[in-house]
Design an enzyme around this catalytic site. Structure first.
Site, PDB file in Angstrom:
ATOM      1  N   CYS A 194       8.408  10.361  -1.262  1.00 17.57           N
ATOM      2  CA  CYS A 194       7.702  11.353  -0.454  1.00 17.57           C
ATOM      3  C   CYS A 194       7.043  12.346  -1.399  1.00 17.57           C
ATOM      4  O   CYS A 194       7.718  12.983  -2.200  1.00 17.57           O
ATOM      5  CB  CYS A 194       8.682  12.073   0.473  1.00 17.57           C
ATOM      6  SG  CYS A 194       7.901  13.393   1.431  1.00 17.57           S
ATOM      7  N   ASN A 232       9.266   4.948   2.829  1.00 17.35           N
ATOM      8  CA  ASN A 232       9.043   4.337   4.143  1.00 17.35           C
ATOM      9  C   ASN A 232      10.351   3.751   4.641  1.00 17.35           C
ATOM     10  O   ASN A 232      11.251   3.432   3.861  1.00 17.35           O
ATOM     11  CB  ASN A 232       8.046   3.172   4.007  1.00 17.35           C
ATOM     12  CG  ASN A 232       6.629   3.635   3.789  1.00 17.35           C
ATOM     13  OD1 ASN A 232       5.854   3.740   4.707  1.00 17.35           O
ATOM     14  ND2 ASN A 232       6.287   3.928   2.547  1.00 17.35           N
ATOM     15  N   HIS A 251       4.511   4.506  12.606  1.00 19.06           N
ATOM     16  CA  HIS A 251       4.722   4.396  11.159  1.00 19.06           C
ATOM     17  C   HIS A 251       5.678   5.506  10.730  1.00 19.06           C
ATOM     18  O   HIS A 251       5.323   6.677  10.780  1.00 19.06           O
ATOM     19  CB  HIS A 251       3.341   4.549  10.503  1.00 19.06           C
ATOM     20  CG  HIS A 251       3.324   4.599   9.025  1.00 19.06           C
ATOM     21  ND1 HIS A 251       2.862   3.560   8.253  1.00 19.06           N
ATOM     22  CD2 HIS A 251       3.681   5.569   8.145  1.00 19.06           C
ATOM     23  CE1 HIS A 251       2.943   3.897   6.974  1.00 19.06           C
ATOM     24  NE2 HIS A 251       3.437   5.107   6.883  1.00 19.06           N
ATOM     25  N   HIS A 308       8.548   7.253   8.045  1.00 22.09           N
ATOM     26  CA  HIS A 308       9.187   7.385   6.732  1.00 22.09           C
ATOM     27  C   HIS A 308      10.632   7.808   6.979  1.00 22.09           C
ATOM     28  O   HIS A 308      10.925   8.528   7.928  1.00 22.09           O
ATOM     29  CB  HIS A 308       8.447   8.421   5.883  1.00 22.09           C
ATOM     30  CG  HIS A 308       7.151   7.895   5.343  1.00 22.09           C
ATOM     31  ND1 HIS A 308       6.870   7.855   4.010  1.00 22.09           N
ATOM     32  CD2 HIS A 308       6.080   7.361   5.976  1.00 22.09           C
ATOM     33  CE1 HIS A 308       5.664   7.324   3.826  1.00 22.09           C
ATOM     34  NE2 HIS A 308       5.154   7.020   5.013  1.00 22.09           N
ATOM     35  N   ARG A 345       0.844  -1.206   0.000  1.00 21.10           N
ATOM     36  CA  ARG A 345       0.000   0.000   0.000  1.00 21.10           C
ATOM     37  C   ARG A 345       0.880   1.257   0.000  1.00 21.10           C
ATOM     38  O   ARG A 345       1.048   1.907  -1.024  1.00 21.10           O
ATOM     39  CB  ARG A 345      -0.945  -0.029   1.218  1.00 21.10           C
ATOM     40  CG  ARG A 345      -2.159   0.868   1.064  1.00 21.10           C
ATOM     41  CD  ARG A 345      -1.893   2.298   1.468  1.00 21.10           C
ATOM     42  NE  ARG A 345      -1.414   2.422   2.840  1.00 21.10           N
ATOM     43  CZ  ARG A 345      -0.920   3.544   3.333  1.00 21.10           C
ATOM     44  NH1 ARG A 345      -0.857   4.640   2.606  1.00 21.10           N
ATOM     45  NH2 ARG A 345      -0.475   3.595   4.586  1.00 21.10           N
TER      46      ARG A 345
HETATM   47 ZN    ZN Z   1       3.184   6.393   5.208  1.00 24.50          ZN
END
Ligand code: ZN
Length: 317
Positions: A245, A254, A212, A214, A20
């Site tokens: 990004c 990520n 989460h 990046h 995703r």
């Molecule tokens: Zn993300």
């Protein structure tokens, strides 16, 4: 405590979001067959929580347009949680129709970001998820929440803790208690992560926290370490560090799954994931999107590989 000692957990849970969040910012979109190959490889490596795609408008995110097809084609393995990102009730219904039992609703913690993108405040947006909760309850689905820009936002810079709390409280009011704090723009730093993590765990003990990160500015692994120190036990990552990004073209995506898993194993923290297999998945992903992986361990190999090479070289002397 008389000595500075840290109790590290025995185990941390890793969630793969490459299908995703990794693929949704890639120019080259893998086919459904290729996505299936990636998914099977992720499952084979031992990952137990997998975000397979998103049920968003196909025009807005063409990379995710085949999430329905992917869900229908995949063979679910017992003990693995398959979830998708959804923006609203339509998304929840599509997830259900595609056979998923878990969906992740998302909102931005930053009011400015939320107003600019959705002409709504974060609290109003989450209150609007009440129909999703009703649908999920009727259909035996589980919902989780993701709060993007929890650390930094391109509109306001550092996001105040109160803004994140407002979003968290709104989710909790709806009964959604698995929440991900997301550093969408790669602006979080380790101290901020530790402070927000400890605060949130104390303020909302009923919540199961996920973080989460990046790796836009190379702070993701450091952020994961301080989040573990704060008490967080679930982390997302994407194979090959895919994702880029949207605010910084050419920047890292990520945090790479294989880098996270490698680091945790080196620290003696179990993930239940086979690192060599995760590295195979990352190589496959890089091949499918047609560019190099944003992954240190793929470039340098594992620490233990280096030791072996040295021993071999010495034996040959
Ligand atoms: Zn993300």
């Amino acid at each position: 405590m008389d000595k500075m000692t840290l109790a590290w957990p025995e185990k941390v849970t890793f969630c793969e979001v490459g299908l995703r969040d990794g693929l949704q910012n890639e120019k080259t979109i893998p086919s459904v067959e290729q996505k299936l190959e990636l998914l099977n490889s992720v499952v084979a490596s031992g990952v137990k929580i997998i975000e397979v795609g998103a049920f968003v408008h196909p025009k807005a995110v063409p990379q995710m347009a085949d999430t329905d097809a992917l869900c229908r084609a995949m063979k679910k393995v017992d003990g693995v949680e398959y979830r998708a990102l959804v923006p609203n009730i339509k998304g929840v219904q599509r997830a259900f129709d595609a056979g998923l039992t878990k969906a992740k609703l998302t909102v931005s913690a930053s009011e400015a970001h939320c107003l600019a993108n959705f002409n709504s405040t974060p609290v109003k947006m989450v209150e609007g998820f009440a129909d999703c909760v009703e649908f999920a309850a009727k259909n035996n689905m589980v919902l989780s929440g993701a709060i993007s820009t929890s650390f930094g936002c391109p509109f306001i810079g550092k996001v105040p803790v109160e803004m994140v709390e407002n979003a968290v409280r709104s989710f909790v009011k709806l009964g959604i208690t698995e929440l991900s704090l997301s550093d969408t723009t790669g602006m979080a730093n380790p101290r901020q992560v530790f402070d927000l993590g400890t605060h949130m765990i104390r303020a909302f003990p009923e919540v199961q926290w996920v973080m989460h990160f990046h790796n836009t500015r190379d702070m993701a692994l450091a952020n994961i370490v301080t989040a573990i120190q704060a008490g967080v036990r679930l982390f997302d990552g994407a194979f090959a560090g895919l994702g880029g990004c949207p605010f910084a073209p050419g920047a890292s995506g990520n945090v790479a799954s294989e880098d996270v898993i490698h680091m945790l194993h080196e620290m003696g923290i179990e993930t239940g994931v086979d690192l060599l297999k995760a590295m195979d998945t990352a190589r496959m992903a890089a091949r499918f999107v047609g560019h190099e992986a944003g992954s240190a361990v793929l470039k340098a190999g594992r620490c233990q590989d280096l030791v072996k090479e040295k021993a071999k070289a010495q034996n040959n002397k």
